[in-house]
Design an enzyme around this catalytic site. Structure first.
Site, PDB file in Angstrom:
ATOM      1  N   SER A 141       0.347  -0.865   0.085  1.00 44.85           N
ATOM      2  CA  SER A 141       0.498   0.094   0.122  1.00 44.85           C
ATOM      3  C   SER A 141       1.162   0.904   0.023  1.00 44.85           C
ATOM      4  CB  SER A 141      -0.778  -0.204   0.912  1.00 44.85           C
ATOM      5  OG  SER A 141      -2.527   0.879   1.343  1.00 44.85           O
ATOM      6  N   ASP A 267      -9.913  -4.097  -5.457  1.00 47.00           N
ATOM      7  CA  ASP A 267      -9.233  -3.532  -4.490  1.00 47.00           C
ATOM      8  C   ASP A 267     -10.118  -1.963  -4.762  1.00 47.00           C
ATOM      9  OD1 ASP A 267      -8.194  -1.627  -2.655  1.00 47.00           O
ATOM     10  OD2 ASP A 267      -6.089  -2.569  -3.017  1.00 47.00           O
ATOM     11  N   HIS A 296      -7.751  -5.611  -0.767  1.00 45.13           N
ATOM     12  CA  HIS A 296      -6.625  -4.377  -0.344  1.00 45.13           C
ATOM     13  C   HIS A 296      -5.700  -5.116   0.672  1.00 45.13           C
ATOM     14  CE1 HIS A 296      -4.527  -0.652  -0.380  1.00 45.13           C
ATOM     15  NE2 HIS A 296      -4.041  -1.088   1.141  1.00 45.13           N
TER      16      HIS A 296
END
Length: 319
Positions: A141, A267, A296
């Site tokens: 991320s 996601d 995610h």
């Protein structure tokens, strides 16, 4: 390189992006795993804590692991990755960004998606103090965006850096923000905001003039946080300038080390601009894999080993 065809097919339940995201974020557990902490003093007087884990036998290969927004070195996606790499003969250094190790950092500034100077400090420290000939970096991320920016923004990366992997990487930060502020992501956005504001309040005694209650009370959304704190603390005019300067998508053409991005199609944290198909086709060292599923930083797979943990190991081994 051409965009890669993904073979990832999870069980039916984990084809729901939110189920995958929440399970790996809140319910996964990693057992039989230990880390040793090292404090890295930074040139500006601040510090970061590094959580080390080691292969069973002496090795010359090391993986740096970078967590996401409000993560840390003990999150299961970090410890699961470290354990998998350790068993395969890699040492691992899990970075806790400034203020993320359970101890407040010293300065008014903290961490953000584009703080590649902190990643560079970790890389240099490891290569200067360790006996490693092969260095790899895996970011999740926010950490995925950071490592891609690090590799592509024009610095001379060390020869020891052989490859990078970015998981669920928001390569366009504004696009990701718009996605996070959609109705389906309200619970996640509220959780992030709550944790971020709590950290600001912990800083207040040290920086009361910079962090008055009147400013903190204005933070209603993640963008507010970036307007009121992230941008001011790190030298940007406002949130939009921060997103524009720190999004890694603009640097992908310049990456000169083998790099793999794995962003799931479902996601909910990623907007359309976070899938760099053109850049992957234009750069022979950049690989993009877009599985239909995974959420995610999810990617459930059997034996409590995430698909992306197996995939990253395979990518590094092939290099």
């Amino acid at each position: 390189m051409p965009n890669l065809l993904s073979v990832y097919q999870p069980p039916l339940l984990f084809r729901n992006g939110h189920v995958s995201t929440v399970y790996y974020g809140l319910f996964r557990r990693i057992t039989d795993f230990e880390q040793e902490r090292e404090r890295l003093e930074l040139p500006d007087g601040d510090f970061m804590d590094l959580d080390w884990s080691y292969a069973r036998r002496r090795t010359n290969k090391v993986v740096i692991l970078l967590h996401g927004l409000e993560g840390h070195g003990q999150r299961p996606y970090i410890t699961g990755s470290a354990k998998h790499f350790n068993l395969a003969g890699y040492d691992c250094c899990a970075v806790n960004f400034r203020g993320c190790s359970g101890v407040p950092n010293r300065l008014y500034r903290s961490y953000h998606s584009g703080a590649t100077e902190d990643l560079e400090a970790v890389v240099n420290h490891i290569l200067n103090t360790g006996d490693y000939r092969e260095l790899y970096i895996k970011g999740f991320s926010l950490g995925g965006n950071m490592v891609l920016k690090y590799a592509g923004e024009g610095r001379q990366v060390p020869d020891a850096l052989k490859g990078i992997v970015a998981i669920s990487a928001p390569v366009d930060l504004h696009s990701s923000l718009r996605a996070l502020m959609s109705w389906e992501n309200i619970p996640y956005a509220r959780r992030f905001r709550k944790h971020l504001v709590e950290k600001l309040k912990a800083k207040q005694p040290l920086y009361p003039e910079l962090l008055p209650d009147s400013e903190i009370e204005k933070i209603k959304t993640l963008k507010d946080f970036d307007d009121i704190y992230t941008s001011r603390a790190h030298g940007f005019t406002d949130a939009l300038e921060y997103y524009a300067q720190c999004s890694s998508g603009q640097f992908l053409d310049n990456i000169r080390v083998k790099a793999l991005i794995i962003n799931a199609k479902n996601d909910s944290f990623l907007g359309p601009e976070c899938y760099p198909y053109r850049e992957a086709e234009a750069n022979e060292l950049l690989y993009l894999e877009v599985p239909d599923y995974g959420g995610h930083v999810g990617f459930y797979d059997v034996q409590n080993i995430a698909y992306t943990e197996k995939r990253a190991l395979k990518f590094f081994d092939e290099i």
